[in-house]
Enzyme design. Structure first.
Site, PDB file in Angstrom:
ATOM      1  N   LYS A  70      -7.181  -4.500  -3.228  1.00 47.06           N
ATOM      2  CA  LYS A  70      -7.729  -5.292  -1.966  1.00 47.06           C
ATOM      3  C   LYS A  70      -8.440  -4.151  -1.162  1.00 47.06           C
ATOM      4  CE  LYS A  70      -3.520  -4.552   1.074  1.00 47.06           C
ATOM      5  NZ  LYS A  70      -4.337  -3.852   2.105  1.00 47.06           N
ATOM      6  N   ASP A  91       0.847  -1.218  -0.104  1.00 50.61           N
ATOM      7  CA  ASP A  91       0.003   0.030  -0.047  1.00 50.61           C
ATOM      8  C   ASP A  91       0.746   1.239   0.027  1.00 50.61           C
ATOM      9  OD1 ASP A  91      -1.965  -1.873   0.224  1.00 50.61           O
ATOM     10  OD2 ASP A  91      -2.364  -1.448   2.218  1.00 50.61           O
ATOM     11  N   CYS A  94      -2.414  -2.594   7.840  1.00 52.60           N
ATOM     12  CA  CYS A  94      -2.034  -3.517   6.806  1.00 52.60           C
ATOM     13  C   CYS A  94      -0.917  -4.040   6.863  1.00 52.60           C
ATOM     14  CB  CYS A  94      -2.201  -2.819   5.543  1.00 52.60           C
ATOM     15  SG  CYS A  94      -3.915  -1.999   5.154  1.00 52.60           S
TER      16      CYS A  94
END
Length: 183
Positions: free
Chosen positions: A80, A16, A112
Site C-alpha cells: 500500500k 507495516d 498507519c
C-alpha cells in the site's frame, strides 16, 4: 458488543512491520514489539485465526521482517501507499467480512495503525489495539495514538490478554505452547 477477543470472531492484522522502517525505531523497543507480534502471529497460525499483513511502500521501507513472516507463511501481504490499510482496495478484498473483531498490531502507532483503526471502526469492526505490539519512533507519539484510539472506541489490550482470550481455558491443547511464548 463483547469486550473480549473471540477466536471465532477475530482476525489479526499486522501493519507495516518492515525491515527498513524498523531501523528507525528505538532498538530495545523494536525488539520487544517484534517478539509480541511474533507470538501473536505464531498463535494465530496455530489456532487458524485469519491473518493479514500490510507493507507501506516496500520499495522504500523494505518487506515484512523475516522473523514475523516465518510465523505467517500463508498470510496475504498487501502492499500500500495509503497510510490506512483500508484505503487499499486489495486489503478490503482480503479483510474477512464475517469476522467482527480485528486485532491490530504494527507500526507506526500514530500514523498507519491509527488511521487503519479509525477506518476499521467506520466499517463497524470491533478494533482491539495491542498496546505492547505497536510502536512509534517517539514514545510520546505512541502514547498519543493509544489515547486517541481509546477515545475513538478501540479496545486497548495487550499480547497476553489476546493469546489467553483466544484459547479461553488452561485445558486448551495450545495452552502449554502459548504459555512458553509469554515467558
Amino acid at each position: 458488543m463483547a469486550s473480549i477477543v473471540s477466536i471465532d470472531a477475530s482476525q489479526l492484522l499486522i501493519v507495516d512491520m518492515q525491515s527498513k522502517l524498523s531501523l528507525a525505531m528505538q532498538t530495545e523497543a523494536m525488539q520487544a514489539v517484534s517478539k509480541q507480534v511474533q507470538a501473536l502471529a505464531q498463535t494465530a497460525q496455530r489456532l487458524s485465526v485469519p491473518l493479514l499483513l500490510t507493507e507501506q511502500y516496500p520499495q522504500g521501507l523494505g518487506h515484512t521482517l523475516p522473523e514475523i513472516l516465518q510465523h505467517a507463511p500463508q498470510a496475504p501481504v498487501i502492499e500500500k501507499t495509503a497510510f490506512s490499510a483500508c484505503a487499499a482496495p486489495k486489503f478490503n478484498a482480503k479483510l474477512s467480512r464475517d469476522k467482527s473483531q480485528v486485532i491490530l498490531v504494527g507500526m507506526e502507532a500514530h500514523i498507519c495503525v491509527l488511521q487503519t483503526a479509525f477506518d476499521l471502526l467506520a466499517q463497524h469492526k470491533q478494533v482491539f489495539v495491542v498496546e505492547d505490539a505497536i510502536i512509534s519512533r517517539a514514545p510520546t507519539n505512541h502514547a498519543n495514538a493509544i489515547a486517541r484510539m481509546r477515545e475513538a472506541g478501540c479496545i486497548i489490550t495487550n499480547t497476553e490478554s489476546v493469546l489467553f482470550e483466544w484459547i479461553g481455558n488452561a485445558q486448551h491443547e495450545a495452552f502449554k505452547d502459548i504459555a512458553k511464548l509469554v515467558r
